[in-house]
Design a protein around this motif. Sequence first.
Motif, PDB file in Angstrom:
ATOM      1  N   SER A  37       0.860  -1.185   0.000  1.00 40.86           N
ATOM      2  CA  SER A  37       0.000   0.000   0.000  1.00 40.86           C
ATOM      3  C   SER A  37       0.893   1.230   0.000  1.00 40.86           C
ATOM      4  CB  SER A  37      -0.919   0.020   1.223  1.00 40.86           C
ATOM      5  OG  SER A  37      -0.177   0.330   2.387  1.00 40.86           O
ATOM      6  N   SER A  38       0.297   2.376  -0.115  1.00 43.30           N
ATOM      7  CA  SER A  38       1.087   3.609  -0.097  1.00 43.30           C
ATOM      8  C   SER A  38       1.794   3.812   1.236  1.00 43.30           C
ATOM      9  CB  SER A  38       0.202   4.814  -0.416  1.00 43.30           C
ATOM     10  OG  SER A  38      -0.820   4.942   0.553  1.00 43.30           O
ATOM     11  N   ALA A  39       1.284   3.217   2.304  1.00 46.28           N
ATOM     12  CA  ALA A  39       1.881   3.376   3.632  1.00 46.28           C
ATOM     13  C   ALA A  39       2.941   2.326   3.937  1.00 46.28           C
ATOM     14  CB  ALA A  39       0.805   3.332   4.700  1.00 46.28           C
ATOM     15  N   GLY A  40       2.839   1.138   3.307  1.00 47.23           N
ATOM     16  CA  GLY A  40       3.809   0.108   3.640  1.00 47.23           C
ATOM     17  C   GLY A  40       3.402  -1.282   3.219  1.00 47.23           C
ATOM     18  N   LEU A  41       3.732  -2.240   4.078  1.00 49.50           N
ATOM     19  CA  LEU A  41       3.564  -3.652   3.797  1.00 49.50           C
ATOM     20  C   LEU A  41       2.635  -4.275   4.842  1.00 49.50           C
ATOM     21  CD1 LEU A  41       7.393  -4.338   3.512  1.00 49.50           C
ATOM     22  CD2 LEU A  41       5.866  -3.661   1.661  1.00 49.50           C
ATOM     23  N   HIS A  42       1.803  -5.219   4.394  1.00 49.42           N
ATOM     24  CA  HIS A  42       0.851  -5.854   5.307  1.00 49.42           C
ATOM     25  C   HIS A  42       0.746  -7.336   4.985  1.00 49.42           C
ATOM     26  CE1 HIS A  42      -2.671  -6.489   7.791  1.00 49.42           C
ATOM     27  NE2 HIS A  42      -3.294  -7.007   6.749  1.00 49.42           N
ATOM     28  N   TRP A  43       0.788  -8.154   6.050  1.00 50.10           N
ATOM     29  CA  TRP A  43       0.562  -9.592   5.956  1.00 50.10           C
ATOM     30  C   TRP A  43      -0.622  -9.920   6.850  1.00 50.10           C
ATOM     31  CZ3 TRP A  43       5.305  -7.392   5.810  1.00 50.10           C
ATOM     32  CH2 TRP A  43       6.186  -7.798   4.807  1.00 50.10           C
ATOM     33  N   GLU A  44      -1.775 -10.138   6.261  1.00 49.80           N
ATOM     34  CA  GLU A  44      -3.006 -10.408   7.018  1.00 49.80           C
ATOM     35  C   GLU A  44      -2.855 -11.630   7.923  1.00 49.80           C
ATOM     36  OE1 GLU A  44      -6.738  -9.724   8.438  1.00 49.80           O
ATOM     37  OE2 GLU A  44      -5.804  -8.460   6.907  1.00 49.80           O
ATOM     38  N   ALA A  45      -2.416 -12.742   7.375  1.00 53.51           N
ATOM     39  CA  ALA A  45      -2.342 -13.988   8.140  1.00 53.51           C
ATOM     40  C   ALA A  45      -1.306 -13.930   9.262  1.00 53.51           C
ATOM     41  CB  ALA A  45      -2.027 -15.159   7.205  1.00 53.51           C
ATOM     42  N   LEU A  46      -0.298 -13.089   9.116  1.00 56.29           N
ATOM     43  CA  LEU A  46       0.755 -12.976  10.134  1.00 56.29           C
ATOM     44  C   LEU A  46       0.507 -11.841  11.112  1.00 56.29           C
ATOM     45  CD1 LEU A  46       3.856 -13.441   7.806  1.00 56.29           C
ATOM     46  CD2 LEU A  46       2.746 -15.169   9.243  1.00 56.29           C
ATOM     47  N   ASP A  47      -0.538 -11.051  10.864  1.00 50.13           N
ATOM     48  CA  ASP A  47      -0.831  -9.868  11.681  1.00 50.13           C
ATOM     49  C   ASP A  47       0.401  -8.958  11.768  1.00 50.13           C
ATOM     50  OD1 ASP A  47      -2.405  -8.158  13.229  1.00 50.13           O
ATOM     51  OD2 ASP A  47      -1.774  -9.107  15.099  1.00 50.13           O
ATOM     52  N   GLU A  48       1.006  -8.690  10.598  1.00 50.15           N
ATOM     53  CA  GLU A  48       2.217  -7.881  10.520  1.00 50.15           C
ATOM     54  C   GLU A  48       1.994  -6.695   9.603  1.00 50.15           C
ATOM     55  OE1 GLU A  48       5.094  -6.639  11.810  1.00 50.15           O
ATOM     56  OE2 GLU A  48       5.974  -8.640  11.795  1.00 50.15           O
ATOM     57  N   ASP A  49       2.322  -5.518  10.102  1.00 50.93           N
ATOM     58  CA  ASP A  49       2.262  -4.284   9.322  1.00 50.93           C
ATOM     59  C   ASP A  49       3.595  -3.575   9.482  1.00 50.93           C
ATOM     60  OD1 ASP A  49      -0.603  -3.977   8.359  1.00 50.93           O
ATOM     61  OD2 ASP A  49      -0.892  -4.371  10.493  1.00 50.93           O
ATOM     62  N   ILE A  50       4.197  -3.189   8.357  1.00 48.52           N
ATOM     63  CA  ILE A  50       5.486  -2.509   8.375  1.00 48.52           C
ATOM     64  C   ILE A  50       5.361  -1.239   7.550  1.00 48.52           C
ATOM     65  CG2 ILE A  50       7.919  -2.657   7.748  1.00 48.52           C
ATOM     66  CD1 ILE A  50       7.661  -5.719   8.036  1.00 48.52           C
ATOM     67  N   SER A  51       5.649  -0.112   8.176  1.00 48.90           N
ATOM     68  CA  SER A  51       5.569   1.149   7.447  1.00 48.90           C
ATOM     69  C   SER A  51       6.889   1.440   6.749  1.00 48.90           C
ATOM     70  CB  SER A  51       5.217   2.310   8.386  1.00 48.90           C
ATOM     71  OG  SER A  51       6.344   2.666   9.168  1.00 48.90           O
ATOM     72  N   ILE A  52       6.807   2.040   5.584  1.00 49.66           N
ATOM     73  CA  ILE A  52       8.008   2.449   4.867  1.00 49.66           C
ATOM     74  C   ILE A  52       8.727   3.533   5.663  1.00 49.66           C
ATOM     75  CG2 ILE A  52       8.906   3.475   2.745  1.00 49.66           C
ATOM     76  CD1 ILE A  52       7.869   0.524   2.547  1.00 49.66           C
ATOM     77  N   ALA A  53       7.981   4.435   6.278  1.00 53.77           N
ATOM     78  CA  ALA A  53       8.596   5.478   7.104  1.00 53.77           C
ATOM     79  C   ALA A  53       9.417   4.859   8.230  1.00 53.77           C
ATOM     80  CB  ALA A  53       7.530   6.414   7.662  1.00 53.77           C
ATOM     81  N   GLY A  54       8.897   3.810   8.852  1.00 59.53           N
ATOM     82  CA  GLY A  54       9.620   3.122   9.916  1.00 59.53           C
ATOM     83  C   GLY A  54      10.890   2.460   9.412  1.00 59.53           C
ATOM     84  N   LEU A  55      10.807   1.816   8.236  1.00 59.02           N
ATOM     85  CA  LEU A  55      12.000   1.199   7.671  1.00 59.02           C
ATOM     86  C   LEU A  55      13.058   2.243   7.346  1.00 59.02           C
ATOM     87  CD1 LEU A  55      10.526  -1.503   5.257  1.00 59.02           C
ATOM     88  CD2 LEU A  55      11.537  -1.841   7.526  1.00 59.02           C
ATOM     89  N   LEU A  56      12.627   3.360   6.762  1.00 59.40           N
ATOM     90  CA  LEU A  56      13.577   4.422   6.429  1.00 59.40           C
ATOM     91  C   LEU A  56      14.227   5.008   7.676  1.00 59.40           C
ATOM     92  CD1 LEU A  56      11.596   6.208   3.584  1.00 59.40           C
ATOM     93  CD2 LEU A  56      13.721   4.907   3.333  1.00 59.40           C
ATOM     94  N   ALA A  57      13.511   4.958   8.796  1.00 55.93           N
ATOM     95  CA  ALA A  57      14.050   5.460  10.064  1.00 55.93           C
ATOM     96  C   ALA A  57      14.883   4.398  10.786  1.00 55.93           C
ATOM     97  CB  ALA A  57      12.915   5.929  10.967  1.00 55.93           C
ATOM     98  N   GLY A  58      14.934   3.177  10.234  1.00 55.69           N
ATOM     99  CA  GLY A  58      15.723   2.115  10.839  1.00 55.69           C
ATOM    100  C   GLY A  58      15.043   1.383  11.971  1.00 55.69           C
ATOM    101  N   ARG A  59      13.708   1.452  12.014  1.00 58.41           N
ATOM    102  CA  ARG A  59      12.966   0.782  13.091  1.00 58.41           C
ATOM    103  C   ARG A  59      12.545  -0.624  12.680  1.00 58.41           C
ATOM    104  NH1 ARG A  59      10.475   5.941  13.443  1.00 58.41           N
ATOM    105  NH2 ARG A  59       8.650   5.144  12.369  1.00 58.41           N
ATOM    106  N   GLY A  60      12.693  -1.554  13.616  1.00 58.55           N
ATOM    107  CA  GLY A  60      12.201  -2.913  13.439  1.00 58.55           C
ATOM    108  C   GLY A  60      10.843  -3.057  14.089  1.00 58.55           C
ATOM    109  N   ASP A  61      10.520  -4.272  14.501  1.00 57.35           N
ATOM    110  CA  ASP A  61       9.243  -4.564  15.155  1.00 57.35           C
ATOM    111  C   ASP A  61       9.184  -3.842  16.494  1.00 57.35           C
ATOM    112  OD1 ASP A  61       7.002  -5.636  16.388  1.00 57.35           O
ATOM    113  OD2 ASP A  61       7.520  -7.705  15.953  1.00 57.35           O
ATOM    114  N   VAL A  62       8.294  -2.900  16.614  1.00 64.32           N
ATOM    115  CA  VAL A  62       8.162  -2.134  17.851  1.00 64.32           C
ATOM    116  C   VAL A  62       7.036  -2.662  18.736  1.00 64.32           C
ATOM    117  CG1 VAL A  62       9.159  -0.030  16.907  1.00 64.32           C
ATOM    118  CG2 VAL A  62       6.702  -0.407  16.746  1.00 64.32           C
ATOM    119  N   SER A  63       6.406  -3.757  18.324  1.00 67.29           N
ATOM    120  CA  SER A  63       5.280  -4.291  19.096  1.00 67.29           C
ATOM    121  C   SER A  63       5.733  -5.258  20.190  1.00 67.29           C
ATOM    122  CB  SER A  63       4.278  -4.989  18.180  1.00 67.29           C
ATOM    123  OG  SER A  63       4.850  -6.147  17.600  1.00 67.29           O
TER     124      SER A  63
END
Length: 85
Positions: free
Chosen positions: A51-77
């Motif tokens: 999506s325009s905001a990032g990446l999503h895996w429905e079955a894995l309940d994982e959402d990753i924002s491009i802004a977060g990747l560019l900032a060097g952030r991993g899984d913050v949950s």
Amino acid sequence: MISSPEPVAVHFDEHSFVVELADGRSLGVPLAWFPRLLHASPEERAKVELSSAGLHWEALDEDISIAGLLAGRGDVSRSEREAAE
């Protein structure tokens, strides 16, 4: 507000994934940053929605924002200790 470039493709290898961005950049990310992806099967990883905001895996309940990747952030949950298990 400046928006992040959109993802256009995602590729995986054994230890990392690469996000191809619409502006021509490629971001290499260690799978260890995202334990749900690290422990997922190749088939599960392939079911990514872009999506325009990032990446999503429905079955894995994982959402990753491009802004977060560019900032060097991993899984913050989850804490680093939980992620290492």
